[in-house]
Design an enzyme around this catalytic site. Structure first.
Site, PDB file in Angstrom:
ATOM      1  N   TYR A   6       0.798  -1.225   0.000  1.00 45.76           N
ATOM      2  CA  TYR A   6       0.000   0.000   0.000  1.00 45.76           C
ATOM      3  C   TYR A   6       0.830   1.276   0.000  1.00 45.76           C
ATOM      4  O   TYR A   6       0.284   2.370   0.071  1.00 45.76           O
ATOM      5  CB  TYR A   6      -0.959   0.009   1.204  1.00 45.76           C
ATOM      6  CG  TYR A   6      -0.268  -0.157   2.547  1.00 45.76           C
ATOM      7  CD1 TYR A   6       0.262   0.929   3.215  1.00 45.76           C
ATOM      8  CD2 TYR A   6      -0.151  -1.410   3.129  1.00 45.76           C
ATOM      9  CE1 TYR A   6       0.893   0.779   4.442  1.00 45.76           C
ATOM     10  CE2 TYR A   6       0.471  -1.574   4.351  1.00 45.76           C
ATOM     11  CZ  TYR A   6       0.988  -0.476   5.009  1.00 45.76           C
ATOM     12  OH  TYR A   6       1.614  -0.631   6.212  1.00 45.76           O
ATOM     13  N   GLY A   7       2.149   1.162  -0.106  1.00 46.28           N
ATOM     14  CA  GLY A   7       2.992   2.348  -0.018  1.00 46.28           C
ATOM     15  C   GLY A   7       4.118   2.368  -1.026  1.00 46.28           C
ATOM     16  O   GLY A   7       3.887   2.334  -2.229  1.00 46.28           O
ATOM     17  N   THR A   8       5.346   2.384  -0.533  1.00 42.14           N
ATOM     18  CA  THR A   8       6.513   2.554  -1.401  1.00 42.14           C
ATOM     19  C   THR A   8       6.805   1.355  -2.292  1.00 42.14           C
ATOM     20  O   THR A   8       7.654   1.447  -3.178  1.00 42.14           O
ATOM     21  CB  THR A   8       7.782   2.871  -0.585  1.00 42.14           C
ATOM     22  OG1 THR A   8       8.115   1.746   0.231  1.00 42.14           O
ATOM     23  CG2 THR A   8       7.593   4.117   0.275  1.00 42.14           C
ATOM     24  N   LEU A   9       6.096   0.248  -2.085  1.00 45.25           N
ATOM     25  CA  LEU A   9       6.276  -0.925  -2.944  1.00 45.25           C
ATOM     26  C   LEU A   9       5.341  -0.911  -4.149  1.00 45.25           C
ATOM     27  O   LEU A   9       5.475  -1.735  -5.053  1.00 45.25           O
ATOM     28  CB  LEU A   9       6.061  -2.210  -2.130  1.00 45.25           C
ATOM     29  CG  LEU A   9       7.159  -2.510  -1.117  1.00 45.25           C
ATOM     30  CD1 LEU A   9       6.680  -3.503  -0.076  1.00 45.25           C
ATOM     31  CD2 LEU A   9       8.406  -2.998  -1.823  1.00 45.25           C
ATOM     32  N   GLU A  73      10.745  -3.828   5.509  1.00 43.50           N
ATOM     33  CA  GLU A  73       9.727  -3.437   6.491  1.00 43.50           C
ATOM     34  C   GLU A  73      10.197  -3.584   7.937  1.00 43.50           C
ATOM     35  O   GLU A  73       9.435  -3.331   8.864  1.00 43.50           O
ATOM     36  CB  GLU A  73       8.450  -4.256   6.276  1.00 43.50           C
ATOM     37  CG  GLU A  73       7.872  -4.156   4.879  1.00 43.50           C
ATOM     38  CD  GLU A  73       7.329  -2.783   4.513  1.00 43.50           C
ATOM     39  OE1 GLU A  73       7.352  -1.873   5.378  1.00 43.50           O
ATOM     40  OE2 GLU A  73       6.895  -2.611   3.375  1.00 43.50           O
TER      41      GLU A  73
END
Length: 120
Positions: A6-9, A73
């Site tokens: 849901y973010g930087t990936l 993470e």
């Protein structure tokens, strides 16, 4: 195995390169039960009774990619890895396990849209 990111990936984001060998199954939305926080360089989602939608993508991954994601993470120190149900089947999600006190909430649930100032 699968992972919900849901973010930087996500595609086009800073750490998407870690999923270059993964198969993107598609976009997904977890309808409710999460609160998304903005830590500026990356987001932090936590499970919350009620909560809001959480937008992201689901990928098919292997053990090697999972190890890389655990490293990114900082699992299990900064994030917990939890299995959830998505429209593509069961998937891992990384949920923040640190204090969120005072952090800004991304009320619309999409970190990639955070700079557009969409109201909560």
């Amino acid at each position: 195995m699968r992972v919900f990111v849901y973010g930087t990936l996500r595609e086009g984001e800073a750490n998407a390169y870690l999923l270059k060998e993964a198969v993107k199954l598609g976009d997904a939305c977890l309808v409710s039960g999460y609160v998304l926080y903005d830590l500026e360089a990356y987001p932090a989602a936590i499970a919350s009774r009620g909560g809001a939608p959480l937008f992201g993508e689901v990928y098919q991954i292997n053990e090697s990619i999972l190890r890389d994601l655990d490293w990114l993470e900082e699992y299990p120190v900064e994030y917990d890895r939890v299995e959830i149900e998505t429209s593509y089947g069961k998937a891992w999600i990384y949920l923040y396990n640190q204090s969120v006190a005072g952090l800004p909430v991304i009320g619309h649930g999409d970190w990639c849209l955070r700079k557009r100032k969409i109201p909560a």
